[in-house]
Design a protein around this motif. Structure first.
Motif, short mmCIF file in Angstrom:
data_model
loop_
_atom_site.label_atom_id
_atom_site.label_comp_id
_atom_site.label_asym_id
_atom_site.label_seq_id
_atom_site.Cartn_x
_atom_site.Cartn_y
_atom_site.Cartn_z
N LEU A 163 63.63 85.89 69.14
CA LEU A 163 64.94 86.07 69.76
C LEU A 163 66.06 86.04 68.72
CD1 LEU A 163 64.56 83.85 72.97
CD2 LEU A 163 64.61 86.35 72.85
N ALA A 164 65.92 85.17 67.72
CA ALA A 164 66.94 85.10 66.67
C ALA A 164 66.97 86.40 65.86
CB ALA A 164 66.67 83.91 65.75
N LEU A 165 65.80 86.97 65.57
CA LEU A 165 65.75 88.22 64.81
C LEU A 165 66.35 89.38 65.59
CD1 LEU A 165 62.17 87.93 63.27
CD2 LEU A 165 64.35 87.61 62.10
N LEU B 243 74.79 82.47 75.19
CA LEU B 243 75.53 82.76 73.97
C LEU B 243 75.17 84.11 73.36
CD1 LEU B 243 75.27 79.25 72.27
CD2 LEU B 243 77.25 80.21 73.46
N LYS B 244 74.09 84.72 73.86
CA LYS B 244 73.61 86.01 73.35
C LYS B 244 73.20 85.92 71.87
CE LYS B 244 74.39 88.24 77.22
NZ LYS B 244 74.83 87.08 78.02
N GLU B 245 72.85 84.74 71.40
CA GLU B 245 72.33 84.55 70.05
C GLU B 245 71.76 83.13 69.94
OE1 GLU B 245 75.23 84.40 66.88
OE2 GLU B 245 76.83 84.09 68.34
N VAL B 246 71.03 82.90 68.85
CA VAL B 246 70.43 81.59 68.60
C VAL B 246 71.37 80.82 67.68
CG1 VAL B 246 68.46 80.34 67.68
CG2 VAL B 246 68.11 82.51 68.87
N TYR C 8 66.34 78.29 76.26
CA TYR C 8 66.34 79.74 76.46
C TYR C 8 67.58 80.18 77.23
CZ TYR C 8 61.52 80.08 74.79
OH TYR C 8 60.39 80.05 74.01
N TYR C 9 68.00 79.39 78.21
CA TYR C 9 69.21 79.73 78.95
C TYR C 9 70.43 79.66 78.04
CZ TYR C 9 73.15 79.43 82.13
OH TYR C 9 74.35 79.64 82.75
N GLU C 10 70.46 78.67 77.14
CA GLU C 10 71.57 78.55 76.19
C GLU C 10 71.62 79.78 75.28
OE1 GLU C 10 74.84 76.14 74.95
OE2 GLU C 10 73.44 75.98 76.63
N ILE C 11 70.45 80.25 74.87
CA ILE C 11 70.40 81.46 74.04
C ILE C 11 70.88 82.67 74.84
CG2 ILE C 11 68.84 83.04 72.83
CD1 ILE C 11 67.11 80.58 72.16
#
Length: 310
Positions: free
Chosen positions: A208-210, A156-159, A150-153
């Motif tokens: 989150l990806a959507l 990067l502000k995206e999946v 979740y922190y990586e997302i």
């Protein structure tokens, strides 16, 4: 539901097949892209640890055979993905990454074998608390493992990096496992918790990806159009815009004063000359002084001549 070992094993087998197949898209995607950007190596190693505790729990609890096989395979998958992260993202040499993976696997195998015999010994003495602790530790590690992802997302502000086939297969496989547990004589809380948590947190990643991925794509398009505009602007215009004010009145005033045509202040060398020349030009002033000197000589000569005549 009525206990039914056959139905339990059948549903668990479907879940095991799905969870076994989920690994290949993720590992293949990382290999094909030669990158694990967007995948948290901390998540993979923590999930491998979670699988280690859960496969020990599954063996000691004598869960379905497909479930036991699958969780061991999951351990191999997560460990392999962790090695890929070391090689692609952390710039480990391949040999060093493989050594790390081999040492990790050997330690985990020794831990599992020792834990299985230890938990069976505790069970033979009438206590199953350590066994339940292993199950809950596995559940907790599953949740903790997703925090770095979740922190990586968030960073990067995206999946990125994660295979959607991996995510969807993980969710469906967890649902089959949950249903299979309903056909056991006694509902296994630890097992159902880990399956529910896994499915729920994967669903959150899809949400989150959507939300984030379309925004990230739009942001990249805007940045691309801005860079194209800047690259097509002539260098002379860029330099002019950077060195001159944008206000035309101010720009004209700056240009007007820069050529020395109008200045209300006196120059350092003295007041401005009657001829309108720049006061810093000393040559006209020297010539004027020379004329005055010549005039004095002529006047003295004239006075002498008059005296003689008298």
């Amino acid at each position: 539901m009525q206990p039914n070992k056959t139905v339990e094993n059948a549903l668990a087998a479907v879940g095991a097949i799905l969870w076994t197949g989920q690994a290949f898209p993720q590992i293949y995607k990382s290999y094909r892209m030669k990158s694990t950007k967007g995948i948290s190596p901390q998540m993979m190693i923590i999930w491998a640890s979670s699988s280690l505790f859960f496969m020990t729990y599954a063996v000691t609890r004598r869960l379905s055979i497909p479930g036991i096989i699958q969780v061991h395979f999951s351990f191999v998958v997560f460990s392999t993905s962790w090695i890929q992260c070391l090689y692609y993202s952390k710039d480990f040499p391949l040999k060093k990454a493989l050594i790390y993976g081999s040492v990790w696997t050997a330690v985990c195998v020794a831990f599992e074998v020792g834990s299985i015999f230890g938990l069976w010994a505790a069970q033979s003495h009438g206590t199953e608390i350590p066994m339940s602790v292993y199950g809950y530790i596995s559940s907790v590690l599953t949740v903790i493992g997703l925090i770095p992802q979740y922190y990586e997302i968030y960073r990067l502000k995206e999946v990125l990096g994660l295979s959607y086939s991996f995510i969807f297969t993980d969710i469906v496989g967890a649902l089959f496992y949950i249903i299979s547990l309903m056909f056991r004589p006694k509902l296994d809380i630890s097992a159902i918790v880990i399956y529910v948590l896994t499915a729920s947190m994967m669903v959150i990643i899809i949400i989150l990806a959507l939300i984030l991925n379309p925004r990230a794509a739009k942001r990249r398009r805007l940045e691309g159009s801005t860079s194209i505009t800047e690259s097509t602007t002539p260098p002379a215009i860029k330099e002019r815009e950077a060195s001159h004010p944008t206000n035309p009145i101010v720009e004209e005033k700056v240009r007007y004063h820069s050529d020395g045509s109008d200045s209300e202040s006196e120059p350092e060398s003295g007041p401005s000359t009657p001829t309108g020349m720049d006061a810093h030009h000393e040559v006209p002033i020297l010539e004027y002084s020379g004329l005055e000197t010549g005039h004095e000589v002529l006047r003295k000569g004239y006075s002498v001549e008059v005296a003689k005549n008298v």
